[in-house]
Design a protein around this motif. Sequence first.
Motif, PDB file in Angstrom:
ATOM      1  N   ALA A  35      12.211 -12.240  14.335  1.00 35.95           N
ATOM      2  CA  ALA A  35      11.417 -13.101  13.283  1.00 35.95           C
ATOM      3  C   ALA A  35      10.309 -14.038  14.028  1.00 35.95           C
ATOM      4  O   ALA A  35       9.551 -14.284  13.683  1.00 35.95           O
ATOM      5  N   VAL A  36      10.720 -14.329  15.237  1.00 31.15           N
ATOM      6  CA  VAL A  36       9.805 -15.258  15.931  1.00 31.15           C
ATOM      7  C   VAL A  36       8.494 -14.315  16.376  1.00 31.15           C
ATOM      8  O   VAL A  36       7.221 -14.980  16.303  1.00 31.15           O
ATOM      9  N   THR A  37       8.708 -13.038  16.738  1.00 28.10           N
ATOM     10  CA  THR A  37       7.630 -12.390  16.992  1.00 28.10           C
ATOM     11  C   THR A  37       6.746 -12.039  15.820  1.00 28.10           C
ATOM     12  O   THR A  37       5.411 -11.920  15.780  1.00 28.10           O
ATOM     13  N   VAL A  39       6.206 -14.050  13.169  1.00 23.92           N
ATOM     14  CA  VAL A  39       5.716 -15.341  12.782  1.00 23.92           C
ATOM     15  C   VAL A  39       4.595 -15.471  13.832  1.00 23.92           C
ATOM     16  O   VAL A  39       3.241 -15.777  13.328  1.00 23.92           O
ATOM     17  N   LEU A  42       1.609 -13.451  12.434  1.00 24.33           N
ATOM     18  CA  LEU A  42       0.992 -13.994  11.324  1.00 24.33           C
ATOM     19  C   LEU A  42      -0.329 -14.802  11.794  1.00 24.33           C
ATOM     20  O   LEU A  42      -1.209 -14.911  11.166  1.00 24.33           O
ATOM     21  N   PHE A  43       0.102 -15.445  13.175  1.00 26.48           N
ATOM     22  CA  PHE A  43      -0.763 -16.429  13.568  1.00 26.48           C
ATOM     23  C   PHE A  43      -1.976 -15.614  14.679  1.00 26.48           C
ATOM     24  O   PHE A  43      -2.626 -16.170  15.060  1.00 26.48           O
TER      25      PHE A  43
END
Length: 193
Positions: A35-37, A39, A42-43
């Motif tokens: 999930a962190v990767t 997100v 997305l940035f």
Amino acid sequence: MRKSKTTLIITPHVLPPMLVRICRKTAPVLLVIRAVTLVLLLFGIKIWFSSAVSGTLVFFLYDIVLIASLVGCIHFPKRWLYVLPGILAAGILLVYGMNLAAYQKDVQTFVFESETDSRTLVVEERSYLFSGTTTFYNQAGPFLVKTGQTIKCDDGYQTLRNAKKQVDFTETGVTFSYVDEQGNVLERVTIDR
């Protein structure tokens, strides 16, 4: 004389309790990392391994482990129900793998390092049939940060791909150019620092 019939019956087995415990402890951690990767993507931030190792392939293998651990967490009352998430996971991985093979086939990565300071520009070229894009990233440690600059090409992308790449690092940023054999600039992008 008695005729013998040979039948192949595949019966799924209940997963060993030790494997289920391991899956239940590792699956949430693996899920949070993934999930962190996502997100970060997305940035416009990617994790950089090297130009020889595709990050997409690494995360494909990671997702196989993640799905296997998620399937291992499930406890069904009947043994035959274990087949359903296995078939679903295999289908997801098949579609994901075919997508990976189709869109990652023609990806080239180039790394340009500044001679005066520690700046690094990573250029990723993707081609699809007769078009393609060139995306630029600044390397910051193990991460690639998207610069927001891209070159989008229609027909004739192959001439850009075969052109010489020229990178000039200045105090204010980087100038990237595709140059043909006569020295004419085909495309130029200036990336601010």
